[in-house]
Scaffold this motif. Structure first.
Motif, mmCIF file in Angstrom:
data_model
loop_
_atom_site.group_PDB
_atom_site.id
_atom_site.type_symbol
_atom_site.label_atom_id
_atom_site.label_comp_id
_atom_site.label_asym_id
_atom_site.label_seq_id
_atom_site.Cartn_x
_atom_site.Cartn_y
_atom_site.Cartn_z
ATOM 1 N N VAL A 1 5.643 0.766 5.186
ATOM 2 C CA VAL A 1 4.359 0.457 5.837
ATOM 3 C C VAL A 1 3.237 0.304 4.805
ATOM 4 C CG1 VAL A 1 5.033 1.619 7.957
ATOM 5 C CG2 VAL A 1 3.839 2.917 6.182
ATOM 6 N N ASP A 2 2.182 -0.404 5.230
ATOM 7 C CA ASP A 2 1.003 -0.575 4.372
ATOM 8 C C ASP A 2 0.043 0.603 4.513
ATOM 9 O OD1 ASP A 2 1.726 -3.252 3.490
ATOM 10 O OD2 ASP A 2 1.249 -3.879 5.532
ATOM 11 N N PHE A 3 -0.043 1.143 5.730
ATOM 12 C CA PHE A 3 -0.917 2.284 6.013
ATOM 13 C C PHE A 3 -0.211 3.241 6.962
ATOM 14 C CE2 PHE A 3 -3.702 -1.385 5.283
ATOM 15 C CZ PHE A 3 -4.479 -0.910 4.230
ATOM 16 N N ILE A 4 -0.696 4.488 6.967
ATOM 17 C CA ILE A 4 -0.175 5.513 7.880
ATOM 18 C C ILE A 4 -1.346 5.984 8.727
ATOM 19 C CG2 ILE A 4 0.910 7.794 8.048
ATOM 20 C CD1 ILE A 4 1.946 7.073 5.061
ATOM 21 N N VAL A 5 -1.233 5.854 10.036
ATOM 22 C CA VAL A 5 -2.355 6.106 10.934
ATOM 23 C C VAL A 5 -2.162 7.422 11.686
ATOM 24 C CG1 VAL A 5 -3.685 5.259 12.902
ATOM 25 C CG2 VAL A 5 -2.786 3.653 11.207
ATOM 26 N N SER A 6 -3.214 8.221 11.681
ATOM 27 C CA SER A 6 -3.241 9.479 12.435
ATOM 28 C C SER A 6 -4.360 9.418 13.469
ATOM 29 C CB SER A 6 -3.490 10.663 11.484
ATOM 30 O OG SER A 6 -3.797 11.840 12.207
ATOM 31 N N ASP B 1 -7.434 7.501 9.455
ATOM 32 C CA ASP B 1 -7.705 7.859 10.842
ATOM 33 C C ASP B 1 -7.757 6.586 11.678
ATOM 34 O OD1 ASP B 1 -8.731 9.745 13.009
ATOM 35 O OD2 ASP B 1 -10.379 8.302 12.867
ATOM 36 N N ILE B 2 -7.440 6.686 12.960
ATOM 37 C CA ILE B 2 -7.408 5.521 13.832
ATOM 38 C C ILE B 2 -8.741 4.769 13.823
ATOM 39 C CG2 ILE B 2 -7.809 7.092 15.797
ATOM 40 C CD1 ILE B 2 -6.183 3.587 15.917
ATOM 41 N N SER B 3 -9.856 5.462 13.907
ATOM 42 C CA SER B 3 -11.158 4.788 13.929
ATOM 43 C C SER B 3 -11.435 4.098 12.599
ATOM 44 C CB SER B 3 -12.285 5.780 14.234
ATOM 45 O OG SER B 3 -12.157 6.307 15.535
ATOM 46 N N THR B 4 -11.096 4.749 11.510
ATOM 47 C CA THR B 4 -11.346 4.198 10.179
ATOM 48 C C THR B 4 -10.582 2.907 9.952
ATOM 49 O OG1 THR B 4 -11.762 6.405 9.277
ATOM 50 C CG2 THR B 4 -11.239 4.671 7.704
ATOM 51 N N ILE B 5 -9.304 2.889 10.316
ATOM 52 C CA ILE B 5 -8.525 1.668 10.056
ATOM 53 C C ILE B 5 -8.953 0.531 10.985
ATOM 54 C CG2 ILE B 5 -6.573 2.136 11.629
ATOM 55 C CD1 ILE B 5 -4.797 1.099 9.217
ATOM 56 N N LEU B 6 -9.382 0.862 12.201
ATOM 57 C CA LEU B 6 -9.868 -0.186 13.105
ATOM 58 C C LEU B 6 -11.128 -0.844 12.547
ATOM 59 C CD1 LEU B 6 -9.402 1.473 16.632
ATOM 60 C CD2 LEU B 6 -8.055 -0.397 15.647
#
Length: 419
Positions: free
Chosen positions: A240-245, A280-285
């Motif tokens: 994966v490119d990123f890991i989302v929490s 974090d979910i908000s950060t990646i969005l």
């Protein structure tokens, strides 16, 4: 460092005014124990456990002292060198730390049991017969706000791969968590669907496990390291490119896997690879995703008042407090109201509200003064522990029906335009 910049932001010091209840005081106690000036007995252990681990002291520290790492090392040392638990406590700790949380299958069984308890009518019987009163007052209060648990996790309901809607931006790995996956299954599902709407292919590695935060905070560092290694392998193999929490408490230890494994050189490269990809979910969005479109409610004559309670670990460790606010302000028919001291701890702190109920409730009462002052209809947060604590505060203050505590992923997905 003895400057004291940490004192005004420390929840336990603010409540008591006692030096030993501050980060500076606890570091002095640690140093005294290491230097042989004091014996790290029960009073020392109690003071270490009285810390919420919110880490508000770290951003306030001009010398960048890593207090969170110090408190975890202190707790681990207590468990390793001085703690002699009774046999039944040892049994419970082994069951929880080594058998339950590391096993997603056993967590799903727990979820099935909780689901049966709520949906079968057993919960009503327990309440009517007064059995719930046999628990401690704190556990009785927490029982009232139990979420709708599930015996099926996200991979059982969605599979392990969810493609992006429209043109793909990147591939992300969803960290599903252990409690999140069975107690907040729908939140996990909506998190994945939000990511898909924003242009991400989502992979959910089936072999991932608990993040290890509870273990690290409770003096079980060896177990935390084992869980970390397994997660690193799982996500590396997924490519994966990123890991989302979507849980601030999980995310805070995930971004520090490099520190957790710092004394194992053979894991340095892999731990670094993992830690720098956690978002974090908000950060990646906000930072990487395609802008989401939110639907305006045509029937709404007035805007909905919404406020936000920071997750301590998301704010203080992951430095991710602004993206959540930015997204909330983009939702149609919403008036965002900034809460006073929104960044101060709510008193949840993992299982702190169970192990230290008196201090946790004292902190919650202060928080609810600021919550109620917003007159918001929705109280949004980004961590499951904070969410339950806020639900408890709303229930205690008679705000149920007037105010609702929701996870940010649920709030956003319910209002986003689906493609």
């Amino acid at each position: 460092m003895r400057c004291g910049f940490c004192l005004p932001v420390c929840p336990t010091f603010k409540e008591t005014g006692i030096e030993a209840e501050s980060p500076r005081g606890r570091i002095s106690l640690m140093k005294a124990a290491v230097d042989g000036i004091m014996e790290p007995g029960i009073s020392f252990e109690d003071q270490m456990n009285h810390c919420l681990g919110c880490r508000a002291c770290e951003p306030a520290c001009p010398a960048d002292v890593k207090y969170g790492q110090l408190i975890e090392q202190a707790r681990d040392a207590v468990e390793t060198h001085t703690k002699q638990h009774r046999w039944w406590i040892r049994g419970v700790r082994k069951m929880v730390f080594k058998e339950l949380f590391p096993s997603q299958q056993k967590m799903r069984l727990l979820g099935s049991g909780m689901h049966f308890y709520k949906k079968s009518g057993l919960q009503s019987v327990v309440r009517k017969t007064g059995v719930v009163g046999l628990f401690s007052k704190q556990l009785s209060d927490m029982e009232k706000i139990l979420p709708d648990a599930s015996g099926k996790g996200i991979t059982q309901l969605l599979g392990t791969f969810i493609p992006a809607k429209g043109e793909k931006i990147a591939t992300v790995g969803m960290f599903r968590g252990c409690l999140m996956d069975v107690m907040f299954t729908q939140t996990n599902i909506k998190t994945v669907k939000l990511l898909s709407e924003a242009g991400f292919d989502v992979v959910i590695p089936e072999t991932q496990n608990c993040c290890g935060a509870l273990h690290a905070h409770s003096g079980e560092s060896d177990q935390a390291k084992m869980l970390a290694k397994n997660n690193i392998r799982a996500f590396q193999e997924a490519g994966v490119d990123f890991i989302v929490s979507n849980a601030g408490g999980c995310g805070a230890i995930l971004v520090e896997y490099d520190h957790l494994l710092h004394d194992e050189p053979e894991w340095k490269e892999a731990a670094d690879w993992f830690a720098k990809r956690v978002k974090d979910i908000s950060t990646i969005l906000v930072e990487k995703g395609r802008p989401l479109q939110f639907a305006d409610s045509e029937s709404a004559t007035t805007s909905t008042r919404v406020t936000y309670q920071d997750s301590c670990h998301l704010r203080n460790v992951m430095k991710g407090s602004n993206p959540s606010r930015q997204l909330l302000k983009e939702v149609g028919n919403v008036t965002f109201v900034e809460m006073k001291d929104a960044g101060s701890c709510c008193g949840s702190a993992g299982i702190y509200n169970v192990t230290q109920p008196e201090m946790a409730n004292q902190i919650l009462e202060g928080k609810m003064v600021n919550v109620n002052a917003t007159e918001a209809s929705y109280l949004v947060t980004s961590n499951p522990g904070c969410l339950l604590q806020m639900k408890l505060g709303i229930d205690k203050h008679g705000q149920k029906g007037k105010m609702e505590a929701v996870h940010i992923a649920d709030f956003l997905y319910d209002r986003v335009v689906k493609h």
